[in-house]
Design a protein around this motif. Structure first.
Motif, PDB file in Angstrom:
ATOM      1  N   VAL A  11       0.841  -1.206   0.000  1.00 18.74           N
ATOM      2  CA  VAL A  11       0.000   0.000   0.000  1.00 18.74           C
ATOM      3  C   VAL A  11       0.875   1.255   0.000  1.00 18.74           C
ATOM      4  O   VAL A  11       0.555   2.253  -0.661  1.00 18.74           O
ATOM      5  CB  VAL A  11      -0.944  -0.025   1.223  1.00 18.74           C
ATOM      6  N   LYS A  12       1.988   1.201   0.680  1.00 17.91           N
ATOM      7  CA  LYS A  12       2.883   2.352   0.765  1.00 17.91           C
ATOM      8  C   LYS A  12       3.633   2.610  -0.543  1.00 17.91           C
ATOM      9  O   LYS A  12       3.829   3.765  -0.948  1.00 17.91           O
ATOM     10  CB  LYS A  12       3.884   2.126   1.900  1.00 17.91           C
ATOM     11  N   ASN A  13       4.042   1.544  -1.223  1.00 17.31           N
ATOM     12  CA  ASN A  13       4.924   1.692  -2.385  1.00 17.31           C
ATOM     13  C   ASN A  13       4.208   1.658  -3.731  1.00 17.31           C
ATOM     14  O   ASN A  13       4.841   1.883  -4.762  1.00 17.31           O
ATOM     15  CB  ASN A  13       5.994   0.596  -2.356  1.00 17.31           C
ATOM     16  N   ALA A  14       2.928   1.376  -3.737  1.00 20.64           N
ATOM     17  CA  ALA A  14       2.206   1.303  -5.009  1.00 20.64           C
ATOM     18  C   ALA A  14       2.153   2.666  -5.690  1.00 20.64           C
ATOM     19  O   ALA A  14       2.015   3.703  -5.034  1.00 20.64           O
ATOM     20  CB  ALA A  14       0.791   0.781  -4.773  1.00 20.64           C
ATOM     21  N   ARG A  15       2.266   2.635  -7.001  1.00 22.04           N
ATOM     22  CA  ARG A  15       2.151   3.854  -7.801  1.00 22.04           C
ATOM     23  C   ARG A  15       1.270   3.563  -9.012  1.00 22.04           C
ATOM     24  O   ARG A  15       1.309   2.467  -9.578  1.00 22.04           O
ATOM     25  CB  ARG A  15       3.531   4.337  -8.276  1.00 22.04           C
ATOM     26  N   TRP A  16       0.485   4.562  -9.422  1.00 17.70           N
ATOM     27  CA  TRP A  16      -0.372   4.413 -10.599  1.00 17.70           C
ATOM     28  C   TRP A  16      -0.255   5.697 -11.408  1.00 17.70           C
ATOM     29  O   TRP A  16      -0.854   6.709 -11.086  1.00 17.70           O
ATOM     30  CB  TRP A  16      -1.817   4.153 -10.173  1.00 17.70           C
ATOM     31  N   PRO A  17       0.578   5.691 -12.464  1.00 14.08           N
ATOM     32  CA  PRO A  17       0.840   6.908 -13.244  1.00 14.08           C
ATOM     33  C   PRO A  17      -0.447   7.556 -13.760  1.00 14.08           C
ATOM     34  O   PRO A  17      -1.398   6.863 -14.159  1.00 14.08           O
ATOM     35  CB  PRO A  17       1.702   6.393 -14.397  1.00 14.08           C
ATOM     36  N   GLY A  18      -0.432   8.878 -13.721  1.00 16.41           N
ATOM     37  CA  GLY A  18      -1.570   9.619 -14.268  1.00 16.41           C
ATOM     38  C   GLY A  18      -2.722   9.779 -13.315  1.00 16.41           C
ATOM     39  O   GLY A  18      -3.793  10.247 -13.707  1.00 16.41           O
ATOM     40  N   ARG A  19      -2.552   9.422 -12.051  1.00 14.40           N
ATOM     41  CA  ARG A  19      -3.586   9.627 -11.048  1.00 14.40           C
ATOM     42  C   ARG A  19      -3.024  10.532  -9.971  1.00 14.40           C
ATOM     43  O   ARG A  19      -2.160  10.124  -9.193  1.00 14.40           O
ATOM     44  CB  ARG A  19      -4.031   8.301 -10.435  1.00 14.40           C
ATOM     45  N   MET A  20      -3.463  11.775  -9.940  1.00 13.23           N
ATOM     46  CA  MET A  20      -2.958  12.784  -9.009  1.00 13.23           C
ATOM     47  C   MET A  20      -1.429  12.751  -8.986  1.00 13.23           C
ATOM     48  O   MET A  20      -0.791  12.779  -7.940  1.00 13.23           O
ATOM     49  CB  MET A  20      -3.532  12.572  -7.611  1.00 13.23           C
ATOM     50  N   GLU A  21      -0.843  12.697 -10.163  1.00 13.21           N
ATOM     51  CA  GLU A  21       0.610  12.558 -10.286  1.00 13.21           C
ATOM     52  C   GLU A  21       1.261  13.927 -10.474  1.00 13.21           C
ATOM     53  O   GLU A  21       0.926  14.667 -11.409  1.00 13.21           O
ATOM     54  CB  GLU A  21       0.963  11.652 -11.463  1.00 13.21           C
ATOM     55  N   LEU A  22       2.197  14.255  -9.593  1.00 14.11           N
ATOM     56  CA  LEU A  22       2.921  15.517  -9.682  1.00 14.11           C
ATOM     57  C   LEU A  22       4.069  15.365 -10.674  1.00 14.11           C
ATOM     58  O   LEU A  22       4.966  14.544 -10.484  1.00 14.11           O
ATOM     59  CB  LEU A  22       3.469  15.910  -8.311  1.00 14.11           C
ATOM     60  N   VAL A  23       4.052  16.151 -11.752  1.00 17.31           N
ATOM     61  CA  VAL A  23       5.099  16.049 -12.774  1.00 17.31           C
ATOM     62  C   VAL A  23       5.880  17.352 -12.944  1.00 17.31           C
ATOM     63  O   VAL A  23       6.884  17.389 -13.651  1.00 17.31           O
ATOM     64  CB  VAL A  23       4.511  15.621 -14.147  1.00 17.31           C
ATOM     65  N   GLY A  24       5.431  18.424 -12.307  1.00 19.33           N
ATOM     66  CA  GLY A  24       6.131  19.699 -12.435  1.00 19.33           C
ATOM     67  C   GLY A  24       6.058  20.522 -11.168  1.00 19.33           C
ATOM     68  O   GLY A  24       5.100  20.422 -10.398  1.00 19.33           O
ATOM     69  N   GLU A  25       7.069  21.342 -10.932  1.00 19.84           N
ATOM     70  CA  GLU A  25       7.133  22.224  -9.764  1.00 19.84           C
ATOM     71  C   GLU A  25       7.234  23.681 -10.232  1.00 19.84           C
ATOM     72  O   GLU A  25       7.782  23.973 -11.288  1.00 19.84           O
ATOM     73  CB  GLU A  25       8.374  21.899  -8.915  1.00 19.84           C
TER      74      GLU A  25
END
Length: 618
Positions: A473-487
């Motif tokens: 649960v801690k390490n799972a990632r799903w690209p394109g779901r509330m994904e931060l790509v820029g600062e």
């Protein structure tokens, strides 16, 4: 020399090579071609065959054609050419015997002109003459273009080019143009060539991606038929099956990571992909290799053709992907497959699997109503179709109208029911603490469903310990779901492509920064309820820029912009990649930009960021 001149010169040379064969060689070699054709499953199984009456020096197939005529369950057709200045064309007409042919244009035997109507078969096998061929399916005819025009109007036909070995040449492919229709197979007196064997990875994936999105028959019928030809790979595997309107992919990601942390070889099949086709088929964190896509894609490509001509079934892109995945997972001997449905459940292509260890149904909302029903209860009934006796069900908690349909199905099948809730804001769920690695308030519900499913899987796999669940649960990632790509400014991607997804996005943004407004970049499919999506997002929107996703089903950015303005929103059209970069850079450093909508859009923008093409920090 122009390409037309080069092709004309090649045509002349290949005619001379064919004419140089000894007279007695034509009959012997034609017999060999007929025998090899009959050995092909696709030829023996074809119910409708379009043939040709040979000219002198062409391969003579009458031996095979008479065999077809003698079989009562075959339909045979021959072409008739109309030579007119304004409209020269070729059509095929069904005939019952050789006696129904008479000499026509170009001194070729044709169906008699007795008022019969042209056929319109979409699932026939066509045996095609020509002057020159290549192993990749390239064909050079006599220069009139009749077959090319016919095939452009009937793209679903399976095409076998017929030639003597001397008619094959590697000089042909560079001279072919887009309107020169390739053969699917080429048969000579020595061997069969399949066009797919000459395809590289990109070409084969383009072929698969170009398959129709929805088939004439339900997906479950097509996938059952193709997997029967492939040796039923699904029967050798164990599954978790996931259906629902939203959250399927995230639950799959959580479960896959839990299994990875437990040390299991776990396959994960999801759709669509954001950037690369191989994202759809993974084992653990590793995507299927392009060479395996080629290997198994070629097998499925051949099986698809057999189904077309024998049963009138044609695989969709999703059917192709599923068949490739099942073959791959069987070869790789995975411990478990986490399998996400495509559309619906009962008739979904994935519903050919045996009873899974666990079946998960996430939140259900109105989607694909032309296929699944017009109420959530009707759609829930379709989703409940994945439930089978022998499985265990994890049902996401939801309104009773929907949940009641699901539990009733479980009761009828004797399937134990486990209702999942929500991991609270402090990470508590069922007496344990969890750290959710994926942002977004909606992930708390998805994580809970995965935790419930993992607990059931632990009865089969002792490796799935509480620690493995926590780490997953801690390490799972799903690209394109509330994904931060820029600062500076922040840029967040979210694949909220329907009303339920947008509602969850809005909830997450309000939880994250209750008082903030955002700059949105939005692009959607035309069949979605984008009007309601706009109404949900407007209260949080400082400004909305609209884009047109790269899909034939996309709503135009202009039309979406007009709708937003009609509802009182501030909106403008984003023209292209450069414009997107300029608009993001123009925001204040502490602003937040949200790109949401179609996964086609999310994938394209994500690729721009990850490859450094879109760099807001320059």
């Amino acid at each position: 020399m122009s390409m037309v001149s080069e092709k004309s010169a090649l045509r002349k040379k290949m005619k001379e090579k064919r004419a140089a064969l000894m007279p007695d060689a034509y009959a012997a070699r034609s017999h060999m071609i007929c025998e090899l054709l009959w050995q092909m499953s696709i030829v023996r199984e074809a119910r409708r065959i379009c043939c040709y009456a040979p000219l002198p020096q062409e391969a003579d197939l009458w031996e095979l054609i008479e065999r077809f005529f003698a079989m009562r369950d075959r339909q045979i057709a021959f072409p008739r050419v109309y030579v007119q200045d304004a409209d020269s064309r070729m059509d095929f007409y069904e005939v019952g015997s050789r006696q129904e042919l008479s000499e026509g244009a170009f001194h070729v035997l044709e169906p008699v002109d007795d008022g019969r109507t042209p056929i319109d078969w979409a699932d026939a096998l066509v045996l095609v003459p020509g002057v020159a061929f290549a192993a990749d399916g390239s064909r050079c005819g006599y220069g009139k273009g009749y077959y090319d025009r016919y095939f452009s109007e009937h793209p679903g036909l399976v095409r076998i080019g017929i030639a003597f070995d001397v008619q094959l040449t590697a000089e042909l492919p560079p001279l072919c143009e887009p309107n020169d229709i390739r053969m699917d197979y080429v048969q000579t007196e020595y061997r069969s060539y399949a066009a797919c064997d000459a395809m590289d990875y990109e070409t084969l994936v383009a072929q698969i991606s170009g398959s129709r999105r929805f088939g004439k028959a339900p997906g479950v019928v097509c996938s059952e038929a193709v997997c029967e030809l492939l040796g039923r790979p699904q029967d050798k595997l164990r599954f978790v099956h996931i259906a629902g309107t939203n959250g399927k992919g995230s639950v799959a990601a959580f479960l896959t990571e839990i299994c990875v942390q437990a040390g299991l070889r776990v396959g994960c099949f999801t759709s669509p992909h954001l950037e690369h086709f191989t994202e759809r088929i993974q084992i653990g964190h590793t995507q299927i290799a392009p060479e395996d896509v080629l290997k198994f894609g070629r097998i499925v490509w051949r099986a698809d053709h057999r189904l077309r001509v024998s049963k009138g079934l044609s695989l969709t892109m999703f059917d192709y992907c599923l068949a490739i995945a099942l073959l791959y997972y069987r070869q790789q001997s995975v411990d478990l497959v986490v399998l996400e449905t495509g559309l619906g459940g009962r008739l979904d292509s994935t519903n050919i699997i045996p009873a899974p260890l666990v079946s998960v149904i996430t939140e259900i909302g109105l989607e694909h109503m032309e296929y699944l029903g017009t109420t959530t209860a009707q759609i829930a009934s379709e989703k409940a179709g994945i439930l089978k006796a022998g499985t265990q069900a994890v049902l996401m908690d939801q309104p009773q109208e929907t949940l009641g349909v699901l539990t009733t199905r479980c009761e009828a099948l004797g399937v134990p029911v486990h209702i999942s809730g929500t991991v609270d804001a402090d990470g508590h769920y069922r007496g344990k603490n969890y750290e959710i690695g994926m942002p977004g308030a909606y992930q708390h519900r998805n994580a809970a469903a995965a935790i419930e499913a993992a607990g059931l899987l632990a009865r089969t796999f002792a490796q799935i310990t509480p620690q493995a669940v926590c780490e997953g649960v801690k390490n799972a990632r799903w690209p394109g779901r509330m994904e931060l790509v820029g600062e500076r400014p922040q840029v967040i991607l979210d694949g909220a492509h329907n009303v339920h997804g947008v509602r969850a996005l809005v909830e997450s943004l309000r939880t994250w920064k209750p008082q903030q407004t955002y700059t949105f970049f939005m692009g959607v499919m035309a069949e979605k309820d984008y009007e309601t999506m706009i109404e949900l997002i407007l209260p949080l929107a400082e400004h909305i820029y609209t884009l047109t996703p790269d899909s034939s089903r996309a709503l135009s950015a202009d039309a979406l912009c007009a709708m937003i303005r009609e509802k009182g929103g501030q909106a403008d059209v984003c023209l292209d990649e450069q414009h997107l970069t300029e608009l993001i850079r123009a925001r204040d450093a502490d602003a937040t930009c949200i790109v949401f909508g179609s996964l086609y859009l999310i994938g394209a923008v994500r690729k721009l960021f990850l490859e450094g093409i879109l760099n807001i920090d320059e």
